[in-house]
Design a protein around this motif. Structure first.
Motif, PDB file in Angstrom:
ATOM      1  N   ALA A  93       0.530  -0.936   0.181  1.00 58.48           N
ATOM      2  CA  ALA A  93       0.417  -0.363  -0.092  1.00 58.48           C
ATOM      3  C   ALA A  93       0.667   1.361  -0.034  1.00 58.48           C
ATOM      4  O   ALA A  93       0.080   2.119  -0.699  1.00 58.48           O
ATOM      5  N   HIS A 127       1.076   1.890  -3.782  1.00 59.48           N
ATOM      6  CA  HIS A 127      -0.015   0.834  -4.705  1.00 59.48           C
ATOM      7  C   HIS A 127      -0.924   1.300  -4.139  1.00 59.48           C
ATOM      8  O   HIS A 127      -2.589   1.739  -4.840  1.00 59.48           O
ATOM      9  N   THR A 128      -1.454   3.300  -3.232  1.00 56.97           N
ATOM     10  CA  THR A 128      -2.567   2.926  -2.252  1.00 56.97           C
ATOM     11  C   THR A 128      -3.169   2.282  -1.326  1.00 56.97           C
ATOM     12  O   THR A 128      -3.004   0.820  -1.270  1.00 56.97           O
ATOM     13  N   ASP A 129      -3.890   2.433  -0.217  1.00 56.10           N
ATOM     14  CA  ASP A 129      -4.734   1.580   0.400  1.00 56.10           C
ATOM     15  C   ASP A 129      -6.054   1.233  -0.333  1.00 56.10           C
ATOM     16  O   ASP A 129      -5.739  -0.074   0.088  1.00 56.10           O
ATOM     17  N   TYR A 185      -5.396   0.250  -2.946  1.00 58.57           N
ATOM     18  CA  TYR A 185      -4.270  -0.386  -4.345  1.00 58.57           C
ATOM     19  C   TYR A 185      -5.110  -0.290  -5.950  1.00 58.57           C
ATOM     20  O   TYR A 185      -4.797  -0.802  -7.104  1.00 58.57           O
ATOM     21  N   THR A 193      -1.547   4.806  -7.839  1.00 56.65           N
ATOM     22  CA  THR A 193      -1.057   6.546  -7.771  1.00 56.65           C
ATOM     23  C   THR A 193      -0.839   7.021  -9.241  1.00 56.65           C
ATOM     24  O   THR A 193       0.868   6.661  -9.043  1.00 56.65           O
TER      25      THR A 193
END
Length: 193
Positions: free
Chosen positions: A127, A130-132, A134, A137
Motif C-alpha cells: 500500500a 499502490h495506495t491503501d 490498491y 497513483t
C-alpha cells in the motif's frame, strides 16, 4: 551552469507538457487497436492480459514508453507500440484513466486465501506505493480488481527479473523473496478487491 541547464530543461518540459494536453476522444479512437486483447472499455477477458481501465494516466504512459523502447518486451505489443507517437501515448493514458476500473469478476471463493494475501500485502508494504485501496497513483499501477492470473504472472516476471522498467527495482526487491504461496495469495486478494 549545470543547474541553469537543468532548470531550463525542466521549464521546457513543463511548458511542452502543458502545450500538449491529452485528448481523451483521440485516445478512445486510438484504443480501438487495444480492444482485441485488453477488451471493450479496457476490461480484459483474456487470460494473462491486464485490464487497462482505470489505470493511472502516467502508469499507462510509462508502460507504453517501456514497450516502445524495448525495455519491456511482449511479442503482441511490439508491433503496436512501434506505430504510436508520444501524443498517442498521452491520449491513451488519459483515455484509459478516464474509464471505470474493473471490479472483482466474481465473489471471493476463498476468503482464507484472501486473508493470507492481505497479510502478505501488509508485510511487503504494498500500500505504500499502490495506495491503501490498491487503485494506484501517478505512475504506479492499480491492482484492485485486476485479473488474478495476470497478477501471478506479473509477480513472477518481477521476481525472475524478466520485467523491468519504472518501479522494476522496487518491485524486484519486493517480489524476489515471495514464496509461491504468497504470490498466489496476493494475486487472489488483489483480484477480489
Amino acid at each position: 551552469m549545470r543547474i541553469a541547464l537543468v532548470g531550463a530543461l525542466s521549464v521546457a518540459i513543463l511548458c511542452g507538457s502543458f502545450a500538449h494536453a491529452a485528448d481523451v476522444a483521440a485516445g478512445k479512437e486510438k484504443a480501438e487497436l487495444c480492444t482485441g486483447c485488453h477488451g471493450e472499455a479496457g476490461i480484459s477477458q483474456i487470460e494473462n492480459i491486464p485490464s487497462l481501465a482505470g489505470q493511472p494516466d502516467l502508469f499507462t504512459q510509462w508502460q507504453l514508453v517501456f514497450f516502445r523502447s524495448g525495455s519491456r518486451k511482449n511479442e503482441q505489443m511490439q508491433p503496436i507500440v512501434e506505430q504510436i507517437s508520444n501524443e498517442d501515448i498521452r491520449n491513451l493514458g488519459a483515455y484509459f484513466a478516464s474509464l471505470a476500473p474493473p471490479k472483482a469478476s466474481k465473489p471471493d471463493d476463498n476468503p482464507d486465501l484472501s486473508r493470507k494475501g492481505a497479510e502478505a500485502a501488509a508485510g511487503r508494504r504494498c500500500a505504500s506505493c499502490h495506495t491503501d485501496t490498491y487503485v494506484g497513483t501517478k505512475a504506479v499501477a492499480g491492482l484492485a480488481g485486476q485479473r488474478e492470473e495476470y497478477l501471478v504472472k506479473a509477480l513472477h516476471d518481477y521476481k525472475s527479473g524478466q520485467r523491468s522498467g519504472g518501479a522494476g527495482a522496487a518491485m524486484a526487491e519486493v517480489a524476489y523473496p515471495l514464496s509461491e504461496e504468497e504470490i498466489t495469495a496476493l494475486a487472489h486478494y488483489l483480484a477480489h478487491l
